[in-house]
Design a protein around this motif. Structure first.
Motif, PDB file in Angstrom:
ATOM      1  N   ASP A  15       0.875  -1.069   0.190  1.00  0.00           N
ATOM      2  CA  ASP A  15      -0.013   0.101  -0.010  1.00  0.00           C
ATOM      3  C   ASP A  15       0.901   1.207  -0.070  1.00  0.00           C
ATOM      4  O   ASP A  15       2.015   1.221  -0.108  1.00  0.00           O
ATOM      5  N   GLU A  16       0.197   2.352   0.289  1.00  0.00           N
ATOM      6  CA  GLU A  16       1.043   3.691   0.163  1.00  0.00           C
ATOM      7  C   GLU A  16       2.174   3.777   1.004  1.00  0.00           C
ATOM      8  O   GLU A  16       2.953   4.630   1.066  1.00  0.00           O
ATOM      9  N   THR A  17       2.061   3.027   2.275  1.00  0.00           N
ATOM     10  CA  THR A  17       2.830   3.177   3.352  1.00  0.00           C
ATOM     11  C   THR A  17       3.985   2.091   3.110  1.00  0.00           C
ATOM     12  O   THR A  17       5.106   1.881   3.949  1.00  0.00           O
ATOM     13  N   GLY A  18       3.777   1.052   2.017  1.00  0.00           N
ATOM     14  CA  GLY A  18       4.859   0.132   1.988  1.00  0.00           C
ATOM     15  C   GLY A  18       4.416  -1.220   2.627  1.00  0.00           C
ATOM     16  O   GLY A  18       5.199  -2.082   2.427  1.00  0.00           O
ATOM     17  N   ARG A  19       3.602  -1.264   3.193  1.00  0.00           N
ATOM     18  CA  ARG A  19       2.873  -2.438   3.755  1.00  0.00           C
ATOM     19  C   ARG A  19       2.546  -3.478   2.791  1.00  0.00           C
ATOM     20  O   ARG A  19       1.732  -3.166   1.963  1.00  0.00           O
ATOM     21  N   THR A  20       3.101  -4.669   2.962  1.00  0.00           N
ATOM     22  CA  THR A  20       2.769  -5.739   2.241  1.00  0.00           C
ATOM     23  C   THR A  20       1.581  -6.760   2.618  1.00  0.00           C
ATOM     24  O   THR A  20       0.830  -6.403   3.491  1.00  0.00           O
ATOM     25  N   SER A  21       1.401  -7.792   1.800  1.00  0.00           N
ATOM     26  CA  SER A  21       0.318  -8.778   2.318  1.00  0.00           C
ATOM     27  C   SER A  21       0.637  -9.105   3.594  1.00  0.00           C
ATOM     28  O   SER A  21      -0.381  -9.952   4.290  1.00  0.00           O
ATOM     29  N   HIS A  22       1.799  -9.262   3.850  1.00  0.00           N
ATOM     30  CA  HIS A  22       1.903  -9.704   5.492  1.00  0.00           C
ATOM     31  C   HIS A  22       2.112  -8.264   6.286  1.00  0.00           C
ATOM     32  O   HIS A  22       2.877  -7.414   6.064  1.00  0.00           O
ATOM     33  N   PRO A  23       1.223  -8.124   6.950  1.00  0.00           N
ATOM     34  CA  PRO A  23       0.975  -6.778   7.557  1.00  0.00           C
ATOM     35  C   PRO A  23       1.933  -6.385   8.512  1.00  0.00           C
ATOM     36  O   PRO A  23       2.247  -5.038   8.937  1.00  0.00           O
ATOM     37  N   GLU A  24       3.166  -7.191   8.994  1.00  0.00           N
ATOM     38  CA  GLU A  24       4.111  -6.774   9.605  1.00  0.00           C
ATOM     39  C   GLU A  24       5.427  -6.722   8.944  1.00  0.00           C
ATOM     40  O   GLU A  24       6.659  -6.026   9.209  1.00  0.00           O
ATOM     41  N   ILE A  25       5.188  -6.763   7.544  1.00  0.00           N
ATOM     42  CA  ILE A  25       6.454  -6.622   6.685  1.00  0.00           C
ATOM     43  C   ILE A  25       6.348  -5.488   5.758  1.00  0.00           C
ATOM     44  O   ILE A  25       5.126  -5.396   4.931  1.00  0.00           O
ATOM     45  N   PHE A  26       7.082  -4.438   5.308  1.00  0.00           N
ATOM     46  CA  PHE A  26       6.951  -3.300   4.704  1.00  0.00           C
ATOM     47  C   PHE A  26       8.112  -3.346   3.631  1.00  0.00           C
ATOM     48  O   PHE A  26       9.164  -3.995   3.938  1.00  0.00           O
ATOM     49  N   VAL A  27       7.967  -2.730   2.513  1.00  0.00           N
ATOM     50  CA  VAL A  27       8.963  -2.622   1.467  1.00  0.00           C
ATOM     51  C   VAL A  27       9.089  -1.062   1.215  1.00  0.00           C
ATOM     52  O   VAL A  27       8.279  -0.338   1.227  1.00  0.00           O
ATOM     53  N   ALA A  28      10.431  -0.832   0.752  1.00  0.00           N
ATOM     54  CA  ALA A  28      10.765   0.647   0.297  1.00  0.00           C
ATOM     55  C   ALA A  28      11.787   0.524  -0.752  1.00  0.00           C
ATOM     56  O   ALA A  28      12.852  -0.454  -0.549  1.00  0.00           O
ATOM     57  N   GLY A  29      11.932   1.452  -1.658  1.00  0.00           N
ATOM     58  CA  GLY A  29      13.054   1.416  -2.628  1.00  0.00           C
ATOM     59  C   GLY A  29      12.597   0.525  -4.060  1.00  0.00           C
ATOM     60  O   GLY A  29      11.831   0.110  -4.011  1.00  0.00           O
ATOM     61  N   ASP A  30      13.856   0.240  -4.500  1.00  0.00           N
ATOM     62  CA  ASP A  30      13.837  -0.718  -5.769  1.00  0.00           C
ATOM     63  C   ASP A  30      13.027  -1.933  -5.536  1.00  0.00           C
ATOM     64  O   ASP A  30      12.592  -2.483  -6.498  1.00  0.00           O
ATOM     65  N   VAL A  31      13.074  -2.541  -4.385  1.00  0.00           N
ATOM     66  CA  VAL A  31      12.485  -3.930  -4.373  1.00  0.00           C
ATOM     67  C   VAL A  31      10.726  -3.889  -4.394  1.00  0.00           C
ATOM     68  O   VAL A  31      10.355  -4.475  -4.608  1.00  0.00           O
ATOM     69  N   ALA A  32      10.336  -2.606  -4.238  1.00  0.00           N
ATOM     70  CA  ALA A  32       8.872  -2.113  -4.306  1.00  0.00           C
ATOM     71  C   ALA A  32       8.774  -1.955  -5.840  1.00  0.00           C
ATOM     72  O   ALA A  32       7.421  -1.498  -6.213  1.00  0.00           O
ATOM     73  N   GLY A  33       9.684  -1.734  -6.657  1.00  0.00           N
ATOM     74  CA  GLY A  33       9.494  -1.211  -7.940  1.00  0.00           C
ATOM     75  C   GLY A  33      10.488  -0.382  -8.477  1.00  0.00           C
ATOM     76  O   GLY A  33      11.023   0.679  -7.541  1.00  0.00           O
ATOM     77  N   ILE A  34      11.079  -0.566  -9.511  1.00  0.00           N
ATOM     78  CA  ILE A  34      12.546   0.365  -9.886  1.00  0.00           C
ATOM     79  C   ILE A  34      12.198   1.694 -10.048  1.00  0.00           C
ATOM     80  O   ILE A  34      11.240   2.169 -10.961  1.00  0.00           O
ATOM     81  N   GLU A  35      12.722   2.778  -9.178  1.00  0.00           N
ATOM     82  CA  GLU A  35      12.760   3.882  -9.445  1.00  0.00           C
ATOM     83  C   GLU A  35      14.133   4.614  -9.501  1.00  0.00           C
ATOM     84  O   GLU A  35      15.142   4.216  -9.918  1.00  0.00           O
ATOM     85  N   GLU A  36      14.409   5.501  -8.425  1.00  0.00           N
ATOM     86  CA  GLU A  36      15.389   6.209  -8.070  1.00  0.00           C
ATOM     87  C   GLU A  36      15.784   6.653  -6.570  1.00  0.00           C
ATOM     88  O   GLU A  36      14.752   6.440  -5.807  1.00  0.00           O
ATOM     89  N   ALA A  37      16.582   7.428  -6.516  1.00  0.00           N
ATOM     90  CA  ALA A  37      17.169   7.662  -5.078  1.00  0.00           C
ATOM     91  C   ALA A  37      16.218   8.415  -4.258  1.00  0.00           C
ATOM     92  O   ALA A  37      15.879   8.164  -2.968  1.00  0.00           O
ATOM     93  N   THR A  38      15.498   9.370  -5.031  1.00  0.00           N
ATOM     94  CA  THR A  38      14.736  10.302  -4.389  1.00  0.00           C
ATOM     95  C   THR A  38      13.569   9.665  -3.963  1.00  0.00           C
ATOM     96  O   THR A  38      13.111   9.838  -2.584  1.00  0.00           O
ATOM     97  N   THR A  39      12.888   8.833  -4.910  1.00  0.00           N
ATOM     98  CA  THR A  39      11.545   8.122  -4.432  1.00  0.00           C
ATOM     99  C   THR A  39      11.841   7.235  -3.434  1.00  0.00           C
ATOM    100  O   THR A  39      11.209   6.825  -2.269  1.00  0.00           O
ATOM    101  N   ALA A  40      13.323   6.427  -3.540  1.00  0.00           N
ATOM    102  CA  ALA A  40      13.539   5.521  -2.582  1.00  0.00           C
ATOM    103  C   ALA A  40      13.705   6.077  -1.074  1.00  0.00           C
ATOM    104  O   ALA A  40      13.119   5.609  -0.009  1.00  0.00           O
ATOM    105  N   ALA A  41      14.234   7.425  -0.922  1.00  0.00           N
ATOM    106  CA  ALA A  41      14.534   7.816   0.436  1.00  0.00           C
ATOM    107  C   ALA A  41      12.993   8.308   0.872  1.00  0.00           C
ATOM    108  O   ALA A  41      12.820   7.875   2.218  1.00  0.00           O
ATOM    109  N   LEU A  42      12.069   8.719   0.015  1.00  0.00           N
ATOM    110  CA  LEU A  42      10.801   9.162   0.699  1.00  0.00           C
ATOM    111  C   LEU A  42      10.073   7.887   0.851  1.00  0.00           C
ATOM    112  O   LEU A  42       9.638   7.811   1.961  1.00  0.00           O
ATOM    113  N   GLN A  43      10.178   6.901   0.383  1.00  0.00           N
ATOM    114  CA  GLN A  43       9.242   5.589   0.774  1.00  0.00           C
ATOM    115  C   GLN A  43       9.973   5.183   1.987  1.00  0.00           C
ATOM    116  O   GLN A  43       9.171   4.657   2.660  1.00  0.00           O
ATOM    117  N   GLY A  44      11.303   5.209   1.896  1.00  0.00           N
ATOM    118  CA  GLY A  44      11.856   4.814   3.448  1.00  0.00           C
ATOM    119  C   GLY A  44      11.362   5.489   4.688  1.00  0.00           C
ATOM    120  O   GLY A  44      11.027   4.731   5.700  1.00  0.00           O
TER     121      GLY A  44
END
Length: 360
Positions: free
Chosen positions: A280-309
């Motif tokens: 979701d928008e916070t990075g929460r996956t189908s496992h509610p205790e596990i989040f993703v951020a950065g390129d593992v969530a979809g290839i972008e670049e450093a600015t978006t990775a930092a914001l997602q983190g």
């Protein structure tokens, strides 16, 4: 056994920002990275970033890495395990990190996966010859260790990475014979970077692909051919380049193996680089205790990775009952949306829309 509030796997821009956001909110954080220094891809990036001044624009990648690493190493609630790789994730909530001599069991309350991506390779004759490199490998050798792996280069791929590495090679006094791309247009590079390369005398040859490399046990020449609108070779358009390095800048693939181990729901989204976890928008996956951020969530670049983190780190702290300003999370989401309004992010936005419509 280490029992932090939050485990962050990966010390690139997404992981570092997730760790800092969670720790600043009061959570205890364990940050694990397989390298001896934090920064991820930033440590090899000597160019300046676009974006907002408050989010790193105008700073060089390695400078951002040094800044965030200093904050992390001095933070009382962040512990780092450098040179360790998280090699296992188990359904009882235990994670395993190991180096060549030791290992740790980790039982966190929340996890942020920020493992980044690996470079794509393409198939052509003798593509395993010495002298065939991924773009990131050349950047690491050149910008981190001061080593040029060759003298004459053919770059395959006209995205930002290929074009930026071409310019860095020229600065290092290497010869870049050409940049080629199978597409009929630039592969996502900012025009200002491409124009700089062309002014320096490096041709960008579109609708052209590599067919093979040849030499006495290593790359001495590369053969290419033009393609039609269906990407089929056009006889008579062959061209040979005398080079000792072929540099592949043909994209990245998310590193989501740990998520696969735990059965996190993933989908194949080409616009995001391959198999990516639903989140979701916070990075929460189908496992509610596990989040993703950065390129593992979809290839972008450093600015978006930092914001997602930052978003994921704050959300993990909020989950655990720490005092978090929800307005800050909303502001970061808005900044992320604004940054993605660039025409260069059009494909990413299409991919994210497809991912989110699939649901958990």
């Amino acid at each position: 056994m280490i029992e932090p509030d939050v485990l962050v796997v990966g010390g690139g821009p997404a992981g570092m920002n997730a760790a800092l956001a969670a720790a600043n909110a009061g959570a205890t954080v364990l940050l694990v990275d397989r390298f001896q220094n934090l920064g991820g891809q930033l440590v090899k990036q000597t160019h300046k970033f676009f974006g907002w001044a408050a989010r790193g624009a105008g700073a060089r990648g390695f400078e951002l890495a040094q800044k965030w690493e200093g904050e992390i190493q001095n933070h009382p609630r962040i512990r780092t395990l450098l040179g360790f790789e998280v090699i296992g994730a188990y359904k009882d909530g235990i994670w395993l990190a190991a180096d060549l001599e030791d290992f740790y069991k980790i039982k966190p309350k929340r996890v942020v996966i920020a493992t980044g991506a690996s470079e794509r390779m393409i198939t052509f004759e003798n593509n395993d010859y010495p002298g065939v490199y991924g773009a990131g490998a050349v950047q690491t050798l050149m910008n981190v260790y001061g080593v040029l792996p060759g003298e004459r280069y053919l770059i395959v791929g006209s995205g930002n990475v290929g074009v930026i590495v071409a310019y860095q090679l020229l600065q290092a006094q290497a010869k870049v014979e050409a940049i080629i791309d199978i597409l009929p247009r630039l592969g996502g590079a900012y025009w200002v970077h491409a124009a700089k390369i062309q002014r320096a005398g490096v041709p960008i040859l579109l609708k052209r692909t590599i067919t093979g490399v040849y030499g006495e046990g290593h790359v001495e020449r590369a053969e290419t051919i033009g393609v039609d609108e269906k990407f089929q070779p056009i006889p008579g358009t062959e061209r040979t380049f005398s080079v000792d390095v072929v540099l592949l800048a043909v994209g990245l693939m998310p590193l989501s193996e740990l998520l696969f181990e735990l059965g996190v729901r993933e989908y194949y989204i080409p616009e995001l680089g391959g198999f990516v976890p639903w989140h979701d928008e916070t990075g929460r996956t189908s496992h509610p205790e596990i989040f993703v951020a950065g390129d593992v969530a979809g290839i972008e670049e450093a600015t978006t990775a930092a914001l997602q983190g930052r978003i994921s780190g704050l959300q993990t702290a909020l989950d655990l009952g720490y005092e978090v300003n929800k307005d800050e999370i909303d502001e970061l989401k808005m900044l992320l949306t604004q940054f993605r309004r660039s025409s260069l992010s059009e494909k990413v936005c299409q991919g994210l829309e497809r991912l989110h419509t699939k649901g958990v």
